[in-house]
Write a protein that holds these residues in place. Structure first.
Motif, PDB file in Angstrom:
ATOM      1  N   GLN B  18      -7.567  -0.579   0.349  1.00 34.48           N
ATOM      2  CA  GLN B  18      -6.612  -1.606   0.716  1.00 34.48           C
ATOM      3  C   GLN B  18      -7.182  -2.978   0.339  1.00 34.48           C
ATOM      4  OE1 GLN B  18      -5.740  -1.898   4.914  1.00 34.48           O
ATOM      5  NE2 GLN B  18      -7.587  -3.079   5.315  1.00 34.48           N
ATOM      6  N   VAL B  19      -6.294  -3.948   0.258  1.00 35.23           N
ATOM      7  CA  VAL B  19      -6.738  -5.278  -0.144  1.00 35.23           C
ATOM      8  C   VAL B  19      -5.972  -6.337   0.653  1.00 35.23           C
ATOM      9  CG1 VAL B  19      -5.027  -5.475  -2.015  1.00 35.23           C
ATOM     10  CG2 VAL B  19      -7.155  -6.764  -2.141  1.00 35.23           C
ATOM     11  N   THR B  20      -6.637  -7.420   0.945  1.00 38.66           N
ATOM     12  CA  THR B  20      -6.016  -8.552   1.615  1.00 38.66           C
ATOM     13  C   THR B  20      -6.201  -9.797   0.765  1.00 38.66           C
ATOM     14  OG1 THR B  20      -6.420  -7.633   3.819  1.00 38.66           O
ATOM     15  CG2 THR B  20      -5.980  -9.991   3.682  1.00 38.66           C
ATOM     16  N   LEU B  21      -5.099 -10.483   0.500  1.00 39.74           N
ATOM     17  CA  LEU B  21      -5.116 -11.700  -0.304  1.00 39.74           C
ATOM     18  C   LEU B  21      -4.720 -12.870   0.587  1.00 39.74           C
ATOM     19  CD1 LEU B  21      -3.195 -10.309  -3.408  1.00 39.74           C
ATOM     20  CD2 LEU B  21      -5.660 -10.250  -2.958  1.00 39.74           C
ATOM     21  N   SER B  22      -5.309 -14.009   0.313  1.00 44.90           N
ATOM     22  CA  SER B  22      -5.078 -15.165   1.163  1.00 44.90           C
ATOM     23  C   SER B  22      -4.454 -16.316   0.393  1.00 44.90           C
ATOM     24  CB  SER B  22      -6.413 -15.621   1.763  1.00 44.90           C
ATOM     25  OG  SER B  22      -6.240 -16.747   2.581  1.00 44.90           O
ATOM     26  N   PHE B  64       3.131  -2.776   1.288  1.00 38.07           N
ATOM     27  CA  PHE B  64       2.987  -4.219   1.082  1.00 38.07           C
ATOM     28  C   PHE B  64       3.430  -4.931   2.359  1.00 38.07           C
ATOM     29  CE2 PHE B  64       2.186  -4.533  -3.496  1.00 38.07           C
ATOM     30  CZ  PHE B  64       2.511  -3.239  -3.895  1.00 38.07           C
ATOM     31  N   SER B  65       2.559  -5.699   2.913  1.00 35.45           N
ATOM     32  CA  SER B  65       2.889  -6.427   4.132  1.00 35.45           C
ATOM     33  C   SER B  65       2.270  -7.811   4.083  1.00 35.45           C
ATOM     34  CB  SER B  65       2.389  -5.675   5.366  1.00 35.45           C
ATOM     35  OG  SER B  65       0.973  -5.572   5.338  1.00 35.45           O
ATOM     36  N   GLY B  66       2.744  -8.651   4.962  1.00 32.13           N
ATOM     37  CA  GLY B  66       2.206 -10.001   4.984  1.00 32.13           C
ATOM     38  C   GLY B  66       2.291 -10.580   6.372  1.00 32.13           C
ATOM     39  N   ARG B  67       1.724 -11.751   6.504  1.00 27.88           N
ATOM     40  CA  ARG B  67       1.853 -12.490   7.746  1.00 27.88           C
ATOM     41  C   ARG B  67       1.558 -13.957   7.480  1.00 27.88           C
ATOM     42  NH1 ARG B  67      -3.394 -10.943  11.525  1.00 27.88           N
ATOM     43  NH2 ARG B  67      -5.001 -11.012   9.891  1.00 27.88           N
ATOM     44  N   VAL B  78      -2.110  -5.010   0.901  1.00 25.87           N
ATOM     45  CA  VAL B  78      -1.589  -3.818   0.235  1.00 25.87           C
ATOM     46  C   VAL B  78      -2.494  -2.669   0.642  1.00 25.87           C
ATOM     47  CG1 VAL B  78      -0.850  -2.767  -1.919  1.00 25.87           C
ATOM     48  CG2 VAL B  78      -0.932  -5.256  -1.736  1.00 25.87           C
ATOM     49  N   SER B  79      -1.908  -1.654   1.249  1.00 26.99           N
ATOM     50  CA  SER B  79      -2.689  -0.499   1.676  1.00 26.99           C
ATOM     51  C   SER B  79      -2.510   0.644   0.686  1.00 26.99           C
ATOM     52  CB  SER B  79      -2.253  -0.057   3.080  1.00 26.99           C
ATOM     53  OG  SER B  79      -0.900   0.338   3.064  1.00 26.99           O
TER      54      SER B  79
END
Lengths: 111, 113
Positions: B18-22, B64-67, B78-79
């Motif tokens: 999974q990845v987290t983008l800022s 795909f998710s966000g906050r 993105v998991s």
């Protein structure tokens, strides 16, 4: 049917040429018609936009919208090598900032 | 005035991770949108946030998710990464004046191996 279809290019023209970039769209609710320019390895930046139908001119650039035929055009006069970039049309309903982008036309202006 | 800042600029992941983008928007901009850009599909809308609320969502799977946080900074996640998720992920903020202009960051280029 895609919301926006854009002539894919690539387009290669000599310096000083007039360039015509075109898109068609399907949703008659669109009111804002944006043109973005994207240089290699950069994010898109707004070039110009029109609201509803008609023409808008900004220096060497003219944006044209024909809502009756759902056709969007961008004309570049006296094209320069610095105009070499990918051009993206983006019509939208404006609300909540959801825009539909064309796939982009890559333009190369040769010195 | 600082522009939209995205981190990281480049990253390589393997399938299943999974990845987290800022994304940090321009100061004063409360709307943040995310787009995926690929050579074949162009720019595709993922979602848009305003004041920590998702107002609009594109046609992407639930992976795909966000906050958005109270300071307007946003993250997308993105998991269970797939090869097809390789793309440039662009974040854009917009002015409360409502002209519709999107101010884009330079993107986070994700490669999934």
């Amino acid at each position: 049917q895609k919301e926006v279809e854009q002539d894919p290019g690539p387009l290669s023209v000599p310096e000083g040429a007039i360039v015509s970039l075109n898109c068609t769209y399907s949703n008659s609710a669109f009111q804002y018609f944006m043109w973005y320019r994207q240089y290699s390895r950069k994010g898109p930046e707004l070039l110009m936009y029109t609201y509803s139908s008609g023409n808008k001119e900004d220096g060497r650039f003219t944006a044209q919208v024909d809502k009756s035929s759902k056709y969007i055009s961008l004309f570049i006069r006296d094209s320069q090598p610095s105009d070499s970039a990918t051009y993206l049309c983006a019509p939208g309903p404006h609300n909540f900032n959801k825009f539909y982008f064309g796939s982009g036309t890559k333009l190369n202006v040769k010195p | 005035k600082a522009g939209v800042t995205q981190t990281p600029r480049y990253l390589i992941k393997t399938r299943g991770q999974q990845v987290t983008l800022s994304c940090s928007p321009i100061s004063g901009h409360r709307s943040v949108s995310w787009y995926q850009q690929t050579p074949g599909q162009g720019l595709q809308f993922l979602f848009e946030y305003f004041s920590e609320t998702q107002r609009n969502k594109g046609n992407f799977p639930g992976r795909f998710s966000g906050r958005q946080f109270s300071n307007s900074r946003s993250e997308m996640n993105v998991s269970t990464l797939e090869l097809g998720d390789s793309a440039l992920y662009l974040c854009a903020s917009s002015s409360p004046k409502g002209t519709g202009e999107l101010f884009f960051g330079e993107g986070s280029r994700l490669t999934v191996l």
